[in-house]
Design an enzyme around this catalytic site. Sequence first.
Site, PDB file in Angstrom:
ATOM      1  N   GLN A 193       0.811  -1.219   0.000  1.00 16.47           N
ATOM      2  CA  GLN A 193       0.000   0.000   0.000  1.00 16.47           C
ATOM      3  C   GLN A 193       0.845   1.271   0.000  1.00 16.47           C
ATOM      4  OE1 GLN A 193      -3.151   0.291  -0.498  1.00 16.47           O
ATOM      5  NE2 GLN A 193      -3.766  -1.850  -0.330  1.00 16.47           N
ATOM      6  N   CYS A 201      -9.854  -8.409   0.128  1.00 16.32           N
ATOM      7  CA  CYS A 201      -9.573  -9.825   0.374  1.00 16.32           C
ATOM      8  C   CYS A 201     -10.487 -10.413   1.449  1.00 16.32           C
ATOM      9  CB  CYS A 201      -8.113 -10.014   0.767  1.00 16.32           C
ATOM     10  SG  CYS A 201      -6.954  -9.580  -0.550  1.00 16.32           S
TER      11      CYS A 201
END
Length: 377
Positions: free
Chosen positions: A181, A323
């Site tokens: 990220q 996810c």
Amino acid sequence: MREIYFDNSATTSVCKEACDKMYDMMINNYGNASSLHIKGMLAENELTSARKIIADMLSVDKDEIYFCSGGTEANNLAIFGTADVKKRLGKKIVTTAFEHSSVMECMAQLEKKGFEVTYIKPDDKGNLSPEKIINAIDKDTILVSMMLVNNEVGSIVPIDVASKVIAHKKLQAYMHCDAVQAFGKMPVKPKKLGVDLLTISSHKVHGPKGVGALFIRKGVRVSPIIFGGEQQGKVRPGTENTSAIAGFGEAVKQIPSDFHQSHMNMLHKVCMDMLTKTDGIVINSPCNAVKNIINFSVPGIRSETMLHHLSLNGIYVSSGSACAKGKASYVLEAMGLKREISDSAIRLSFSELNTVEEIEIFYDVLVQGIQTLARAK
């Protein structure tokens, strides 16, 4: 209906340059990079070029970059590969309680095999105390695995604290960082961070899905988790996905040196000004989070209800990690937030393609939802 996409932490659109490169690779330069003929050599040249582009962005040697199928595989290789190599020296691993699931589930598997895992909890603002990190790492530690930026609330984790502890105590532990990220959003330099292993992923930086990379510092040894073939020094064997890797390299080439920081700061400020002036909205991201992620809650309106309302209006956001597929956020739970807050959490994640106008449209639709949607009992 105009689409507004604020879910860039889940995945990004693929940039034209990466698409063009991949098309050329699949149609013209389709050889197996391990083949000894000209077609194979041309494909190998593209792999080398992409590897160098990514290595240069990280300020590391190209021979320290190993391509994988994505961030999940790279994290698995770093964690399981280290555990296998270091198991004779100890069985303690230190991580945080709000890592990505590809790290958390590795830890759960290792615990089943007798490893001791220490999970450092963040505070209610999503920040990690340096003191907790220092106290958690001891002589029995063989691996420290911490993300650089949390994928749900945008917290910046003090990775350098952990790496300095390892160096100061002269431990034999490896330092792994999931920088999925952070890469492309802020400077990510493994050597400056003091890490031995670092994970990045293509589809978070406008590259294709199905490819990522693991930086492995020279001198660091990890056991492979995939077997068969001589590719990449047997650390990660198997025929390379040359078109995706080349697309990954091309996407990284498009990342500007300033990471669009001024644009991201502007988007963040405009959005935060709107959210914080609105009654009934709670901000979950810490004030020092990265500017491309904002996590907030509208207590009383469940995440999926608001998501559906926004989606019907062509606005795409998230309730947390993609996810997790809609499951309750263990990240917000680890922060100690009330269930009412975590059940109503929304994550916005911007890219350089987003605009102030899009934020204004989003806000109007959000307010409409706050005023009209049924409250959970």
